[in-house]
Design a protein around this motif. Structure first.
Motif, short mmCIF file in Angstrom:
data_model
loop_
_atom_site.label_atom_id
_atom_site.label_comp_id
_atom_site.label_asym_id
_atom_site.label_seq_id
_atom_site.Cartn_x
_atom_site.Cartn_y
_atom_site.Cartn_z
N ASP A 1 0.82 -1.21 0.00
CA ASP A 1 0.00 0.00 0.00
C ASP A 1 0.85 1.26 0.00
O ASP A 1 0.51 2.25 -0.64
CB ASP A 1 -0.95 -0.01 1.20
CG ASP A 1 -0.24 -0.40 2.50
OD1 ASP A 1 1.01 -0.52 2.48
OD2 ASP A 1 -0.91 -0.60 3.52
N LEU A 2 1.98 1.24 0.72
CA LEU A 2 2.85 2.41 0.75
C LEU A 2 3.66 2.56 -0.54
O LEU A 2 3.98 3.68 -0.97
CB LEU A 2 3.81 2.32 1.94
CG LEU A 2 3.16 2.26 3.33
CD1 LEU A 2 4.24 2.16 4.41
CD2 LEU A 2 2.28 3.47 3.57
N LEU A 3 3.95 1.43 -1.15
CA LEU A 3 4.75 1.46 -2.36
C LEU A 3 3.92 1.87 -3.57
O LEU A 3 4.40 2.61 -4.43
CB LEU A 3 5.37 0.07 -2.61
CG LEU A 3 6.30 -0.07 -3.82
CD1 LEU A 3 7.52 0.83 -3.66
CD2 LEU A 3 6.73 -1.52 -3.99
N ALA A 4 2.67 1.41 -3.63
CA ALA A 4 1.86 1.65 -4.83
C ALA A 4 0.40 1.87 -4.46
O ALA A 4 -0.50 1.36 -5.11
CB ALA A 4 1.98 0.47 -5.79
N GLY A 5 0.15 2.64 -3.41
CA GLY A 5 -1.22 2.88 -2.99
C GLY A 5 -1.92 3.89 -3.88
O GLY A 5 -1.30 4.58 -4.69
N SER B 1 -6.78 0.53 6.30
CA SER B 1 -7.18 1.93 6.08
C SER B 1 -6.61 2.51 4.79
O SER B 1 -6.96 3.63 4.42
CB SER B 1 -6.73 2.79 7.27
OG SER B 1 -5.32 2.70 7.44
N LEU B 2 -5.74 1.78 4.09
CA LEU B 2 -5.14 2.27 2.85
C LEU B 2 -5.62 1.41 1.69
O LEU B 2 -5.81 0.20 1.83
CB LEU B 2 -3.61 2.23 2.94
CG LEU B 2 -2.99 3.11 4.02
CD1 LEU B 2 -1.49 2.91 4.06
CD2 LEU B 2 -3.30 4.58 3.78
N SER B 3 -5.81 2.04 0.55
CA SER B 3 -6.33 1.32 -0.61
C SER B 3 -5.21 0.95 -1.57
O SER B 3 -4.21 1.66 -1.70
CB SER B 3 -7.38 2.17 -1.34
OG SER B 3 -6.80 3.38 -1.80
N VAL B 4 -5.39 -0.19 -2.23
CA VAL B 4 -4.48 -0.65 -3.27
C VAL B 4 -5.24 -0.62 -4.59
O VAL B 4 -6.40 -1.06 -4.64
CB VAL B 4 -3.98 -2.09 -2.98
CG1 VAL B 4 -3.18 -2.64 -4.14
CG2 VAL B 4 -3.14 -2.09 -1.71
N ARG C 1 -12.00 8.34 1.78
CA ARG C 1 -10.85 7.87 2.55
C ARG C 1 -10.98 8.28 4.01
O ARG C 1 -10.65 7.50 4.91
CB ARG C 1 -9.56 8.43 1.95
CG ARG C 1 -8.31 7.86 2.65
CD ARG C 1 -7.02 8.33 2.03
NE ARG C 1 -6.79 9.74 2.24
CZ ARG C 1 -6.84 10.66 1.29
NH1 ARG C 1 -7.13 10.30 0.04
NH2 ARG C 1 -6.64 11.94 1.55
N ASN C 2 -11.48 9.49 4.26
CA ASN C 2 -11.69 9.92 5.64
C ASN C 2 -12.67 9.00 6.37
O ASN C 2 -12.46 8.64 7.53
CB ASN C 2 -12.22 11.36 5.68
CG ASN C 2 -11.19 12.37 5.23
OD1 ASN C 2 -9.98 12.08 5.23
ND2 ASN C 2 -11.63 13.54 4.83
N VAL C 3 -13.75 8.60 5.68
CA VAL C 3 -14.73 7.69 6.29
C VAL C 3 -14.08 6.34 6.57
O VAL C 3 -14.28 5.76 7.65
CB VAL C 3 -15.96 7.54 5.36
CG1 VAL C 3 -16.88 6.43 5.88
CG2 VAL C 3 -16.72 8.85 5.26
N ARG C 4 -13.30 5.82 5.63
CA ARG C 4 -12.63 4.53 5.83
C ARG C 4 -11.70 4.58 7.03
O ARG C 4 -11.66 3.65 7.85
CB ARG C 4 -11.83 4.15 4.57
CG ARG C 4 -12.64 3.55 3.45
CD ARG C 4 -11.75 2.83 2.45
NE ARG C 4 -10.71 3.69 1.91
CZ ARG C 4 -10.84 4.46 0.83
NH1 ARG C 4 -11.99 4.47 0.17
NH2 ARG C 4 -9.85 5.20 0.40
N GLU C 5 -10.95 5.66 7.15
CA GLU C 5 -10.00 5.77 8.26
C GLU C 5 -10.72 5.87 9.60
O GLU C 5 -10.27 5.29 10.59
CB GLU C 5 -9.10 6.99 8.04
CG GLU C 5 -8.12 6.81 6.87
CD GLU C 5 -7.32 8.07 6.60
OE1 GLU C 5 -7.64 9.12 7.22
OE2 GLU C 5 -6.40 8.02 5.76
N ILE C 6 -11.85 6.58 9.64
CA ILE C 6 -12.61 6.69 10.89
C ILE C 6 -13.12 5.33 11.33
O ILE C 6 -12.99 4.94 12.50
CB ILE C 6 -13.78 7.68 10.70
CG1 ILE C 6 -13.26 9.12 10.60
CG2 ILE C 6 -14.78 7.56 11.85
CD1 ILE C 6 -14.30 10.13 10.19
#
Length: 640
Positions: free
Chosen positions: A232-236, A268-271, A465-470
């Motif tokens: 996710d950090l490499l290719a999110g 919480s991060l999308s691929v 993304r804010n909703v997903r993180e919450i």
């Protein structure tokens, strides 16, 4: 005798009796409350305490099923130091809890069975991760052995422990893409010893990581598995806005379709979907399971026994390994072990900490780990009136916190019994957010209050993304309560218009629906929306299986009197002699916030004004009159 010492522990046979005790009027005596049902006491009642008012005693309520067999209990009339009376002479002596006879209608928790696997004396984070996720590890390992690539969605702290065990069980040699720490070390070494001029060096850490990934993919053999710990950090990102790095990673991984790969991403991060399609299977690993599975002999035991050491369990009296689960359901095993070490440190010098102390410490630990969640200090006792609303909410909370006690044959009903959330609607100032905080306190949960407009972002996809993180953070902090204030601003009816604002609002509603439908029933998380305009909320959210609507209107006459007494007591203002009734009549139709404002202003005038103005009935009347004039002016201004 100080109120702090007036503490009694009452044992109820079932949930209905427990609720009945909570609904006792505050002015009844302790004897009257205890004799209203089949209640027992954990310790003998002190002399003359039976004559005290029920509201003056700090009461701890327990279910009989929460106590192990053999626990000494006492009937309410037993008092070894008081003078004998006809009632106490006929009372039964102290006895011990025992298993009820078959068919008695009262079922207690069975005694803990004998386990082949002893409770651990020491437990490290890696061991706890392997124990907690044994079934998931076995599933992923079997897929890897079959030559299939797997994308695992899991929280970052458990990833290093997961991939090692998965690769080992799959009998594959792991080729691991360096993590951030190793990459930083390599970059520092490269700066100290620059490469020859003929070999160009990557310009930044991400490019260096991509270069290493390219080498690993090209050199991968059949007996190896490529492990990408932070895909996710490499290719999110999303498919609509692929970065240059995401495009290169996608091309590299799709370019070797026959090679076995194991990648990890945070919940919480999308691929990008185009990259996720490279993996044959996706496995989600979140929270901790209710029971821990031992693959050697297919045995299971409660999480609270397998992931809690002997010393930790013995430190807290009345510790129940089954009850323990609902307080840690959303935590990963690494965080759970950290929380237990923290609890042992906090209570190291305490004389006799109880399981309730342990759960309170775990809740405080979770609140400290998150910058958003907090521990609420509001209880239902701090909210005067609204008895029907309180009873309705408490029934729902009993389901959320007690559904795990259902027999195994009702497992299929758990998801249908547990409410996903509430929408509190009514005029401003009626205590909707206060009710949400009281719910969190009653659940021994952390709480996050989010203003609806704060969720909406400027850029495409930012709001979702804010909703997903919450929601992801709420699951990690379970039991938890998430409150969306001004819920209508983010959950309004979806529109058919094609403008950008409507599309963004529709996407947020869809994301909320997705997150709520993805709730695990065993993870106690409640979502509460507060609004003054229920008619604006999207109909899909008002379905009974998602949100239950509860009206919190302006208080009636009885509730206003109770609120006046509550706020007057908080500020130390005397309203005896009918003053409370006069104020209640003058504030008819006003909300709890207005009542609070009257006594707040009176307190300020008495302690901060120069010269001070004592809170006499005349002064209180002037404050009420000023409040009425201010409200009338506000109404006139709003009409202009």
């Amino acid at each position: 005798m100080s109120t702090a010492r007036r503490h009694i522990c009452v044992i109820a046979p079932d949930e209905e009796s427990l609720r009945a005790l909570r609904r006792q009027p505050p002015d009844v005596t302790v004897n009257e409350a205890l004799m209203s049902g089949p209640y027992l006491l954990r310790t003998p009642l002190e002399p003359n305490w039976g004559l005290l008012r029920w509201e003056s005693v700090a009461t701890e309520l327990l279910l009989q099923s929460e106590l192990p067999y053999g626990t000494p209990v006492y009937p309410p009339t037993y008092s070894p130091t008081s003078a004998p009376t006809p009632e106490t002479a006929a009372a039964a002596p102290p006895r011990s809890l025992s298993k009820p006879p078959s068919g008695s209608g009262t079922e207690a928790t069975p005694q803990e069975p004998e386990y082949r696997h002893p409770q651990p004396e020491q437990l490290h984070e890696a061991e706890s991760t392997v124990l907690a996720y044994g079934r998931d590890i076995a599933q992923v390992s079997s897929l890897l052995r079959a030559g299939l690539s797997v994308l695992v969605v899991a929280e970052k702290p458990v990833v290093p422990h997961l991939w090692r065990e998965m690769a080992t069980r799959a009998a594959l040699r792991a080729e691991v893409l360096e993590d951030a720490e190793e990459l930083q070390d390599a970059e520092e070494a490269a700066r100290d010893q620059p490469p020859p001029d003929l070999i160009p060096a990557p310009q930044n850490p991400r490019q260096r990581l991509l270069a290493r990934l390219r080498e690993l993919v090209r050199g991968l053999n059949d007996d190896q598995v490529l492990v990408v710990q932070h895909l996710d950090l490499l290719a999110g990102g999303s498919d609509g806005s692929l970065s240059a790095e995401a495009r290169e990673v996608t091309e590299l991984l799709h370019g070797a379709p026959e090679r076995v790969m194991l990648a990890f991403a945070a919940p919480s991060l999308s691929v990008p979907e185009v990259l996720a399609e490279r993996f044959s299977t996706r496995v989600s690993i979140t929270g901790v399971p209710r029971t821990v599975w031992f693959r050697d002999d297919d045995e299971t035991q409660p999480l609270g026994r397998a992931l809690v050491t002997v010393g930790e369990a013995a430190r807290f009296s009345r510790y129940d390994p089954v009850e323990f689960y609902k307080h840690v359901a959303g935590m990963n095993p690494v965080l759970l072990r950290q929380a237990m070490r923290y609890a042992m440190s906090v209570h190291r010098d305490h004389a006799e900490p109880t399981a309730r102390d342990l759960y309170g410490t775990i809740r405080a630990f979770k609140a400290q780990m998150s910058s958003n969640f907090e521990v609420p200090d509001v209880s239902f006792d701090d909210i005067a009136g609204y008895n029907e609303v309180k009873d309705h909410i408490e029934r729902a909370i009993d389901i959320v916190t007690g559904h795990h006690r259902l027999p195994a044959q009702y497992d299929h009903l758990r998801t249908k019994l547990i409410p996903r959330g509430f929408i509190f609607h009514g005029p401003p100032g009626t205590g909707k957010t206060l009710f949400a905080k009281a719910i969190a306190n009653r659940m021994n949960a952390t709480i996050l209050v989010v203003s609806g407009p704060e969720v909406m972002g400027t850029y495409v996809g930012e709001s979702e993304r804010n909703v997903r993180e919450i929601f992801a953070e709420a699951r990690r902090n379970a039991p938890s309560v998430v409150v969306f204030d001004e819920f209508d601003s983010i959950a309004s009816r979806r529109s058919d218009h094609s403008d950008g604002g409507s599309r963004a609002g529709n996407a947020v509603v869809a994301q909320i629906l997705t997150e709520m439908d993805g709730f695990r029933p065993e993870v106690p998380t409640l979502v509460i929306g507060t609004t003054n305009r229920l008619n604006l909320i999207d109909e899909a959210l008002l379905r009974p299986s998602r949100f239950e609507t509860i009206s919190i209107d302006v208080p009636n006459d009885e509730a206003r009197l109770k609120m006046i007494g509550l706020h007057a007591g908080k500020f130390g203002i005397d309203v005896s002699g009918g003053v409370d009734e006069l104020i209640a009549a003058a504030l008819k139709g006003r909300n709890g916030d207005d009542i609070h404002a009257v006594f707040r202003d009176a307190f300020v005038a008495a302690h901060f004004q120069n010269p001070p103005v004592p809170p006499t009935p005349e002064q209180l009347g002037q404050i009420v009159g000023q409040l009425q004039r201010t409200r009338r002016q506000q109404r006139r201004s709003s009409r202009l």
